[in-house]
Scaffold this active site. Structure first.
Site, mmCIF file in Angstrom:
data_model
loop_
_atom_site.group_PDB
_atom_site.id
_atom_site.type_symbol
_atom_site.label_atom_id
_atom_site.label_comp_id
_atom_site.label_asym_id
_atom_site.label_seq_id
_atom_site.Cartn_x
_atom_site.Cartn_y
_atom_site.Cartn_z
ATOM 1 N N CYS A 168 40.951 32.625 35.241
ATOM 2 C CA CYS A 168 41.160 31.956 36.524
ATOM 3 C C CYS A 168 40.272 32.618 37.582
ATOM 4 O O CYS A 168 39.968 33.800 37.501
ATOM 5 C CB CYS A 168 42.631 31.972 36.929
ATOM 6 S SG CYS A 168 43.437 33.585 36.888
ATOM 7 N N ALA A 199 40.833 39.390 40.929
ATOM 8 C CA ALA A 199 41.250 38.137 41.568
ATOM 9 C C ALA A 199 42.732 38.140 41.937
ATOM 10 O O ALA A 199 43.139 37.403 42.836
ATOM 11 C CB ALA A 199 40.932 36.946 40.668
ATOM 12 N N SER A 240 42.691 37.109 34.807
ATOM 13 C CA SER A 240 42.178 36.844 36.150
ATOM 14 C C SER A 240 40.723 37.261 36.159
ATOM 15 O O SER A 240 40.310 38.116 35.373
ATOM 16 C CB SER A 240 42.938 37.683 37.174
ATOM 17 O OG SER A 240 42.507 39.034 37.126
ATOM 18 N N ASP A 241 39.924 36.661 37.027
ATOM 19 C CA ASP A 241 38.601 37.226 37.248
ATOM 20 C C ASP A 241 38.848 38.631 37.811
ATOM 21 O O ASP A 241 39.950 38.955 38.262
ATOM 22 C CB ASP A 241 37.796 36.370 38.233
ATOM 23 C CG ASP A 241 36.303 36.645 38.107
ATOM 24 O OD1 ASP A 241 35.934 37.715 37.581
ATOM 25 O OD2 ASP A 241 35.503 35.803 38.531
ATOM 26 N N CYS A 242 37.823 39.481 37.751
ATOM 27 C CA CYS A 242 38.097 40.891 38.010
ATOM 28 C C CYS A 242 38.476 41.122 39.464
ATOM 29 O O CYS A 242 37.685 40.851 40.365
ATOM 30 C CB CYS A 242 36.938 41.732 37.510
ATOM 31 S SG CYS A 242 36.820 41.477 35.717
#
Ligand SMILES: *[C@@H]1O[C@H](CO)[C@@H](O)[C@H](O)[C@H]1NC(C)=O
Ligand SMILES: *[C@@H]1O[C@H](CO)[C@@H](O)[C@H](O)[C@H]1NC(C)=O
Ligand SMILES: *[C@@H]1O[C@H](CO)[C@@H](O)[C@H](O)[C@H]1NC(C)=O
Ligand SMILES: *[C@@H]1O[C@H](CO)[C@@H](O)[C@H](O)[C@H]1NC(C)=O
Ligand SMILES: *[C@@H]1O[C@H](CO)[C@@H](O)[C@H](O)[C@H]1NC(C)=O
Ligand SMILES: *[C@@H]1O[C@H](CO)[C@@H](O)[C@H](O)[C@H]1NC(C)=O
Length: 815
Positions: free
Chosen positions: A287, A323, A319-321
C-alpha cells in the site's frame, strides 16, 4: 517537537541507513541447515514443522507459541530472531526492479558477489512490447536473486514490480513503470510476477492451454493453486494505489490525497493490480504513501479488503517504507501514532516496512486500540508466505536452484539478455531521408557530443552495482576510429554555456554528429518530479517552489550544434519521462531522433548497433509525449477523462486529444511494413451467451437510445471470444521486428468512453520482403468494455471499430 520535524528526522535517519546499509550489514553466513528451524533436531517436533499439516495450520500453530512481544517484533521489515524456536532474523525488504538493486537493506554487495546485471529500466524494456522478453528478464533477475540469497547477500521477498499507471509525464518514477496503458501494464505485471515467483512463462503456458482446447471462464481465472503453494521468490505489486506523484509544489507523496473517480479507478488505476493478483498471483501487495479519496492507502480498509475478497489475494500486505507513520505524521488522519498503527492493522496492512508498528503497537494494545487477535491475523499471512518460501523447512520450488552462486550472476547469458532488451526497446522517433543507419565503412569521422555521451550510469533508479558498464562513447569507438568528443555541458542539468565553444568546434570538424542529451536522476527519480518537459536547463526557485524557466542550455547546445554540423544531426535522448523536443522534431537540421530510456549496463552497445544498422529498431513508445504546455495541468488532478467545461485535456492516449510531440505506440523501423486484415468477424451476437429471457428483458429496458450491457451480466462472455488475424509484410530489404498494436473503439461516443483502447499487442519478426501473420484473441467483455460513472464495466452494443495502423474494421455486437 511538532510532528513534521520529527518525521523529517526519521526520514533523514532512514535515508542515512539506506545509504550506509552496505556498511552496517555484515555478510550473513551462507545457507546452512541451521538456518531452517525445522531441520534442527531440537525444533523438528513442533507442529509448525509438520509438513503433513496445512500451511494455515502450521502458521496458526507457530503463532500460538509466540508471546505478544515476539509477535510485535514480526511487524517490521527487519524481523528479529526467535532463538528459542530456532527462527533466524529476516529482512523482508529487497529490491529487484530491473536487476538486483541496493535500495533495500536485504541486499548486500559486500560479499563474494560484488555486482549484478543491470537490465534496462522498465520503461524501455516495456517499449519492446514482447512478453517473452519480459518473462526472460524477470527469470534472469530471479536467478541472480537466488544466487545472492544462497550466499547470504539477499532476501527472498522483493518489492517489485512498480505497476502504477504512468499518468503524468512529469512523474519522477514513471521510468520504473510499464507506461501509461492499463492493458500493457497488466500484461507486464503478470509476466514479471509469474517468471519471478515460479520461473514461469505465462504467455507460452496460456497458448498451450488454448491449443489443447481447455475452456476457461476468462483468461487467467485459474484457481488450481496446487503448484503455486510453494514459491521460488516473492514479488510485490506496488504501490497500491493511485500513487504517481513525488513532489509538486506543496504536495508530496506523503501528504497527497489522490481524488479518483469510481470510473477511473475501475478501468485505469486498479486494472494492473487486479491482473497482478488474479493472473500473476503475486504474494505481496504494497500500500502506498498517498491517500485515496481522503483515506491513507495503508488505512484504506475498503481497498485492501477488496483485494482479498474480490481478487482472491493470498499473500501479505506491506506498507511502503514508513507509510504507516505518514498516516499520523503527514496525512494527520489519526490523532495519535497508536491510532495510526491500529488503523493500518485493522484495514489489512500486515507488516510495516519501517519501525512505526514496532514502536507504537504495544501501547496501542495497552490503550485497547488493537486486539492481539488482529495481530495474529496479520501474522498468519506473513508466516504463510514464509512457509511457502521454504524459510522454515527448506522445502520450496527453489530447491532446484540451490547450487546457484557467484558464477550465476553477471553471466554472459544475462548480459546478452540485457543487451537484447535494450535492442528491442529502443525507439526510433524520427529518421528523415534515412540518415540512419550509418555505414561504418563509409564514415571518415564522427563527433560525439553531450554531457551524457561518456556516462556509464545508464540504469535509471533502483540500480545496484553493474557488472561491466560501458558508455555510448566507448561503444561507438568500436565502429569508428576517428571520433571527436566534447561534453558541451558539464552535466545533465547544464546550467551554463561555458563548454559550448569546444562542442561547436568539434561538430564542425566531423562528417557526422551525434548528440547524446536528455535526463538523468538529477532531473527525475524517487522524490523528484520534473516541473518542465523541456531538456534540462531550467531551475526551480527554492523560495517560491515555482519553476522559473531559465534559458534551456541543453536545448541551446543541441540546436547550436545542429546549426553548424555538416549533415543532419543524430539526437540520442536518455530519460524515462517524455521530453518536449518539438524544436528538433520538425527541423530538417535534425535527421534522426532516438529514445533510449535508461538502457542499462549494455545499453550503449545496443544504441551503437542500431546507429550502424547491426540491429533494426522496432520499439514503440509506451507513453504519450506531451508538449511543454501540458505542464499547465495541475499534477494533482487524477482525472483520466477530459473535461472541456474546465479546459482539462485528459490524460494518456485513451483520453487526451491535445497536441503531442509523439504519440503512444510511435516508433519507426529501417524498413517499412504493410498491414492487411486476414480475418475478423463482422457481427457478434450475445444471443447464445444470454439465453435466459430474464437477462434479455433487462438489457432491452436500459439506456437512452444507447444500448449496453454490464459485463458482469453476461454469463458466458468467454464463449464469445473471437480471433483477429493480421498479416504484416516487410516491404524493404532489411529484416526487422514489428510491434502490431490492435486498438478498438465504440463508434458511438458514450460519456467517458475512451478515444481508443489497446486490446492486443504482438511483436513479430519479419524477414525482408516476406510476410508474417499474427492473431489476437479478443474477449469482448474484457477488451471492448470500459467503466461507467459508477465504476461498473459496460459493453456497448452496436458498432465497434478495430484499428491497427491503416486497418479499420467495423463489426457490430447485437443482442
Ligand atoms: C564489508 O564487510 C567487511 C567485513 O564484514 C567490512 O570490514 C567492510 O568494511 C565492509 N565494506 C563495505 C564497503 O561495507
Ligand atoms: C503430523 O501431523 C499429522 C496429521 O495431523 C499427524 O498424524 C502426525 O502424527 C504429525 N507428526 C508428528 C511428528 O507430530
Ligand atoms: C535490524 O534489527 C536488528 C536487531 O533488532 C538491529 O540490530 C539492526 O540495527 C536493525 N537494522 C536496521 C537496518 O534497522
Ligand atoms: C570517458 O570516461 C572514462 C571513464 O570515466 C575516461 O577514462 C575517459 O577518458 C573518458 N573519455 C573521454 C574522451 O573523455
Ligand atoms: C551550476 O551547476 C554547478 C554544478 O552542477 C553548481 O555548482 C552551480 O551552483 C550551478 N549554478 C547555478 C546557477 O545553479
Ligand atoms: C521476443 O523476445 C525473445 C526473448 O529475447 C526473443 O527470442 C524473440 O525473438 C523476440 N521476438 C521478436 C519478434 O523480436
Amino acid at each position: 517537537m511538532s510532528s513534521q520535524p520529527r518525521f523529517l528526522f526519521f526520514f533523514i535517519l532512514h535515508f542515512f541507513l539506506l545509504i550506509t546499509c552496505i556498511h552496517c550489514y555484515t555478510i550473513k553466513k551462507p545457507n546452512s541447515q541451521l538456518q531452517y528451524p525445522c531441520l534442527h533436531p531440537r525444533h523438528r517436533s513442533y507442529p509448525f514443522c509438520n509438513t503433513s499439516l496445512s500451511l494455515k495450520t502450521r502458521a496458526q500453530s507457530l503463532i500460538s507459541l509466540l508471546t505478544l512481544d515476539e509477535k510485535i517484533q514480526q511487524l517490521s521489515d527487519n524481523v528479529s530472531a526467535i532463538p528459542r524456536l530456532g527462527i533466524p532474523p529476516y529482512e523482508w525488504w529487497s529490491e529487484s526492479l530491473h536487476g538486483i538493486a541496493t535500495d533495500g537493506p536485504g541486499i548486500s554487495f559486500n560479499g563474494t558477489i560484488k555486482s549484478a546485471t543491470i537490465f534496462p529500466q522498465v520503461i524501455l524494456t516495456t517499449a519492446a512490447f514482447n512478453r517473452s522478453l519480459w518473462a526472460a528478464v524477470a527469470s534472469a533477475i530471479a536467478v541472480e536473486a537466488m544466487a545472492m540469497q544462497n550466499v547470504g547477500q539477499a532476501g527472498l521477498t522483493f518489492f517489485a514490480p512498480n505497476i502504477n499507471i504512468f499518468r503524468d509525464p512529469r512523474w519522477g518514477r514513471g521510468q520504473e513503470t510499464p507506461g501509461e496503458d492499463p492493458m500493457v501494464v497488466s500484461a507486464y505485471a503478470v509476466e514479471y510476477v509469474r517468471a519471478f515467483q515460479w520461473n514461469y512463462d505465462w504467455e507460452a503456458a496460456k497458448k498451450d492451454k488454448y491449443k489443447f482446447g481447455l475452456q476457461r471462464r476468462a483468461l487467467g481465472d485459474d484457481n488450481d493453486d496446487g503448484d503455486e503453494d510453494r514459491l521460488m521468490l516473492s514479488a510485490c505489486c506496488k504501490h497500491f494505489t493511485a500513487y504517481d506523484l513525488e513532489k509538486w509544489g506543496q504536495f508530496t507523496r506523503y501528504n497527497f490525497n489522490a481524488v479518483v473517480t469510481d470510473q477511473d479507478m475501475e478501468d485505469t488505476y486498479q486494472a494492473p493490480f487486479r491482473s497482478c493478483i488474479q493472473k500473476g498471483k503475486a504474494s505481496c501487495l504494497m500500500c502506498s504513501y498517498n491517500s485515496v479519496n481522503g483515506i491513507p492507502a495503508c488505512a484504506n480498509r475498503d481497498l485492501l479488503q477488496k483485494a482479498r475478497s474480490e481478487w482472491n489475494f493470498r499473500g501479505y500486505i506491506t506498507s511502503d517504507c514508513d507509510a504507516v507513520a505518514t498516516i499520523y505524521e503527514n496525512h494527520k488522519y489519526t490523532k495519535t501514532p497508536e491510532d495510526a498503527v491500529a488503523a493500518a492493522l485493522k484495514a489489512g496492512t500486515d507488516i510495516n516496512c519501517g519501525t512505526y508498528m514496532l514502536r507504537h503497537m504495544k501501547s496501542a494494545i495497552e490503550q485497547g486500540k488493537v486486539l492481539e487477535e488482529e495481530i495474529d491475523r496479520a501474522l498468519l499471512y506473513l508466516f504463510s508466505v514464509q512457509f511457502r518460501l521454504g524459510l522454515f523447512d527448506g522445502e520450496s520450488s527453489r530447491n532446484q536452484f540451490r547450487q546457484l552462486g557467484p558464477h550465476d550472476v553477471c553471466t554472459s547469458e544475462h548480459r546478452k539478455l540485457a543487451l537484447e532488451a535494450a535492442r528491442q526497446g529502443i525507439v526510433l522517433l524520427k529518421n528523415e531521408q534515412k540518415v540512419l543507419p550509418l555505414d561504418k565503412h563509409g564514415i571518415l569521422s564522427l563527433a560525439v557530443i553531450g554531457p551524457l555521451a561518456n556516462s556509464t550510469k545508464l540504469g535509471g533508479d533502483y540500480t545496484g552495482f553493474p557488472c561491466n558498464p560501458r558508455s555510448i562513447l566507448e561503444e561507438l569507438q568500436e565502429y569508428v576510429n576517428n571520433i571527436y568528443h566534447a561534453t558541451g555541458c558539464q552535466d545533465a542539468p547544464c546550467n551554463s554555456s561555458t563548454h559550448f565553444s569546444e562542442a561547436l568546434s568539434v561538430a564542425k570538424q566531423a562528417e557526422y554528429v551525434i548528440v547524446v542529451a536528455g535526463l538523468d536522476l538529477s532531473q527525475e527519480t524517487e522524490e523528484t518530479d520534473r516541473y518542465s518537459l523541456l531538456l534540462p536547463g531550467y531551475q526551480t526557485s527554492l523560495v517560491t517552489s515555482v519553476s522559473l524557466l531559465l534559458p534551456g542550455y541543453q536545448t541551446a547546445l543541441v540546436t547550436s550544434v545542429a546549426a553548424v554540423s555538416r549533415r543532419p544531426l543524430i539526437l540520442v535522448l536518455i530519460g524515462g519521462g517524455p521530453i518536449d523536443v518539438s524544436f528538433a522534431a520538425g527541423d530538417p537540421h535534425f535527421g534522426s531522433i532516438i529514445w533510449i530510456g535508461y538502457p542499462g549496463e549494455t545499453g550503449a552497445k545496443a544504441i551503437s548497433e542500431i546507429i550502424f544498422g547491426h540491429y533494426n529498431p522496432g520499439g514503440r513508445l509506451p507513453m504519450t509525449w506531451y508538449p511543454e504546455s501540458f505542464t499547465n495541468v495541475p499534477m494533482t488532478d487524477m482525472n483520466m477523462r477530459a473535461d472541456p467545461s474546465r479546459n482539462y485535456p485528459g490524460r494518456t492516449y485513451r483520453f487526451y486529444t491535445g497536441d503531442r510531440i509523439y504519440g503512444f505506440g510511435h516508433g519507426l523501423s529501417y524498413t517499412s511494413f504493410i498491414y492487411k486484415l486476414v480475418s475478423a468477424p463482422r457481427k457478434l451476437s450475445l444471443q447464445e451467451s444470454i439465453k435466459a429471457r430474464r437477462w434479455r428483458n433487462m438489457l432491452y429496458q436500459r439506456g437512452n437510445g444507447f444500448n449496453y450491457v454490464y459485463v458482469d451480466e453476461v454469463p458466458y462472455c468467454s464463449s464469445l471470444r473471437f480471433q483477429v488475424q493480421i498479416s504484416v509484410t516487410n516491404n524493404g530489404d532489411m529484416d526487422g521486428s514489428e510491434v502490431v498494436l490492435l486498438f478498438s473503439k465504440a463508434s458511438k461516443k458514450f460519456k467517458g468512453s475512451p478515444e481508443r483502447q489497446l486490446i492486443g499487442f504482438e511483436r513479430v519478426h519479419v524477414l525482408s520482403y516476406e510476410t508474417a501473420e499474427t492473431s489476437f484473441l479478443v474477449d469482448p467483455c474484457e477488451h471492448l468494455s470500459f467503466a461507467d460513472e459508477h465504476g461498473k464495466r459496460i459493453l456497448p452494443m452496436g458498432d465497434h471499430i478495430l484499428i491497427s495502423e491503416n486497418i479499420e474494421h467495423i463489426f457490430s455486437i447485437e443482442i
